[in-house]
Design a protein around this motif. Structure first.
Motif, mmCIF file in Angstrom:
data_model
loop_
_atom_site.group_PDB
_atom_site.id
_atom_site.type_symbol
_atom_site.label_atom_id
_atom_site.label_comp_id
_atom_site.label_asym_id
_atom_site.label_seq_id
_atom_site.Cartn_x
_atom_site.Cartn_y
_atom_site.Cartn_z
ATOM 1 N N ILE A 93 0.839 -1.196 0.000
ATOM 2 C CA ILE A 93 0.000 0.000 0.000
ATOM 3 C C ILE A 93 0.873 1.246 0.000
ATOM 4 N N VAL A 94 0.342 2.305 -0.571
ATOM 5 C CA VAL A 94 0.936 3.628 -0.455
ATOM 6 C C VAL A 94 0.001 4.401 0.467
ATOM 7 N N THR A 95 0.539 4.889 1.574
ATOM 8 C CA THR A 95 -0.295 5.583 2.553
ATOM 9 C C THR A 95 -0.154 7.094 2.443
ATOM 10 N N ARG A 96 -1.201 7.762 2.855
ATOM 11 C CA ARG A 96 -1.169 9.224 2.906
ATOM 12 C C ARG A 96 -0.049 9.682 3.836
ATOM 13 N N ARG A 97 0.126 8.958 4.942
ATOM 14 C CA ARG A 97 1.152 9.322 5.927
ATOM 15 C C ARG A 97 2.549 9.305 5.308
ATOM 16 N N GLU A 98 2.885 8.236 4.587
ATOM 17 C CA GLU A 98 4.212 8.133 3.976
ATOM 18 C C GLU A 98 4.399 9.175 2.881
ATOM 19 N N PHE A 99 3.337 9.444 2.132
ATOM 20 C CA PHE A 99 3.427 10.455 1.084
ATOM 21 C C PHE A 99 3.631 11.835 1.707
ATOM 22 N N MET A 100 2.941 12.093 2.811
ATOM 23 C CA MET A 100 3.094 13.389 3.494
ATOM 24 C C MET A 100 4.510 13.551 4.057
ATOM 25 N N LYS A 101 5.119 12.458 4.497
ATOM 26 C CA LYS A 101 6.510 12.523 4.948
ATOM 27 C C LYS A 101 7.417 12.983 3.807
ATOM 28 N N ALA A 102 7.160 12.453 2.616
ATOM 29 C CA ALA A 102 7.966 12.844 1.455
ATOM 30 C C ALA A 102 7.749 14.314 1.124
ATOM 31 N N LEU A 103 6.505 14.773 1.182
ATOM 32 C CA LEU A 103 6.235 16.197 0.922
ATOM 33 C C LEU A 103 6.888 17.077 1.984
ATOM 34 N N ASN A 104 6.907 16.605 3.209
ATOM 35 C CA ASN A 104 7.575 17.336 4.279
ATOM 36 C C ASN A 104 9.073 17.454 3.984
ATOM 37 N N HIS A 105 9.667 16.351 3.534
ATOM 38 C CA HIS A 105 11.090 16.353 3.163
ATOM 39 C C HIS A 105 11.346 17.361 2.038
ATOM 40 N N ILE A 106 10.489 17.367 1.046
ATOM 41 C CA ILE A 106 10.650 18.285 -0.081
ATOM 42 C C ILE A 106 10.533 19.731 0.384
ATOM 43 N N SER A 107 9.544 20.005 1.213
ATOM 44 C CA SER A 107 9.343 21.394 1.648
ATOM 45 C C SER A 107 10.517 21.915 2.466
ATOM 46 N N HIS A 108 11.267 21.012 3.103
ATOM 47 C CA HIS A 108 12.419 21.440 3.886
ATOM 48 C C HIS A 108 13.731 21.414 3.106
ATOM 49 N N ASN A 109 13.739 20.783 1.938
ATOM 50 C CA ASN A 109 14.994 20.624 1.204
ATOM 51 C C ASN A 109 14.989 21.146 -0.223
ATOM 52 N N LEU A 110 13.880 21.646 -0.690
ATOM 53 C CA LEU A 110 13.787 22.115 -2.074
ATOM 54 C C LEU A 110 14.848 23.167 -2.380
ATOM 55 N N ASP A 111 15.008 24.142 -1.507
ATOM 56 C CA ASP A 111 15.982 25.218 -1.741
ATOM 57 C C ASP A 111 17.424 24.715 -1.676
ATOM 58 N N ASN A 112 17.642 23.599 -0.984
ATOM 59 C CA ASN A 112 18.999 23.044 -0.903
ATOM 60 C C ASN A 112 19.397 22.334 -2.199
ATOM 61 N N GLU A 113 18.422 21.854 -2.937
ATOM 62 C CA GLU A 113 18.706 21.081 -4.145
ATOM 63 C C GLU A 113 18.449 21.834 -5.442
ATOM 64 N N TYR A 114 17.609 22.881 -5.388
ATOM 65 C CA TYR A 114 17.246 23.617 -6.604
ATOM 66 C C TYR A 114 17.322 25.112 -6.341
ATOM 67 N N ASP A 115 17.727 25.823 -7.362
ATOM 68 C CA ASP A 115 17.747 27.285 -7.296
ATOM 69 C C ASP A 115 16.455 27.782 -7.939
ATOM 70 N N ILE A 116 15.473 28.039 -7.117
ATOM 71 C CA ILE A 116 14.168 28.436 -7.605
ATOM 72 C C ILE A 116 14.001 29.940 -7.423
ATOM 73 N N GLN A 117 13.701 30.598 -8.519
ATOM 74 C CA GLN A 117 13.542 32.049 -8.524
ATOM 75 C C GLN A 117 12.130 32.390 -8.946
ATOM 76 N N PRO A 118 11.531 33.432 -8.353
ATOM 77 C CA PRO A 118 10.215 33.867 -8.803
ATOM 78 C C PRO A 118 10.304 34.420 -10.223
ATOM 79 N N LYS A 119 9.242 34.205 -10.994
ATOM 80 C CA LYS A 119 9.212 34.781 -12.338
ATOM 81 C C LYS A 119 9.078 36.284 -12.216
ATOM 82 N N ALA A 120 9.711 36.970 -13.171
ATOM 83 C CA ALA A 120 9.713 38.444 -13.123
ATOM 84 C C ALA A 120 8.340 39.013 -13.426
#
Length: 155
Positions: A128-155
């Protein structure tokens, strides 16, 4: 469509989404409802997978599906627990996914479902894929996105 950066990070976490079938409480479609009642009571899950003798996915079973059989007009009866099998009351119209699965589809399904059964093309239940495990992954992304990608707002 999910952003490319987020999709890539979800793919990196994908192996953590799946809880293997052998780790998931389940019942056999031919089990008596009394047995399924005990299993659901012990594991305290809202629903559990129903499998056949060959470990093929057949549906889901919940406590309300069992207790509905016990309710009469005037009284509660335990007789149906011994008279009926899991396959007599289980839910068979169930959304499943196949591995490898699409993260965007999983995200949309988990909005309304606590988990999604993962079934091989042969029908075998793989986990099974659980909501809980998926939310853990989203939590990881929200805390590490800036460490792995240079994201800039569009002008």
């Amino acid at each position: 469509m999910i952003s490319k950066a987020i999709n890539a990070m979800l793919k990196e976490q994908e192996q953590h989404f799946l809880i293997p079938g052998e780790m998931v409480a389940s019942v056999n479609e031919d089990n008596a409802l009394a047995h399924a009642f005990l299993v659901l009571t012990k594991v305290r899950y809202s629903k559990i997978p129903v499998l056949d003798k060959d470990s093929k996915f057949k549906g889901l079973l919940s406590m309300p599906m069992i207790t509905d059989t016990m309710l009469g007009l005037e009284q509660l009866s335990l007789a149906p627990l011994d008279e009926l099998c899991v396959k007599d009351v289980m839910e068979t119209d169930v959304q499943t996914i196949e591995n490898p699965y699409d993260a965007e589809l999983v995200m949309h399904l988990l909005v309304d479902l606590p988990f999604i059964p993962v079934v091989a093309s042969t029908g075998e239940f793989t986990g099974i894929v659980t909501r809980r495990e998926f939310m853990k992954a989203l939590n990881h992304i929200s805390h590490n996105l800036d460490n792995e990608y240079d994201i800039q707002p569009k002008a």
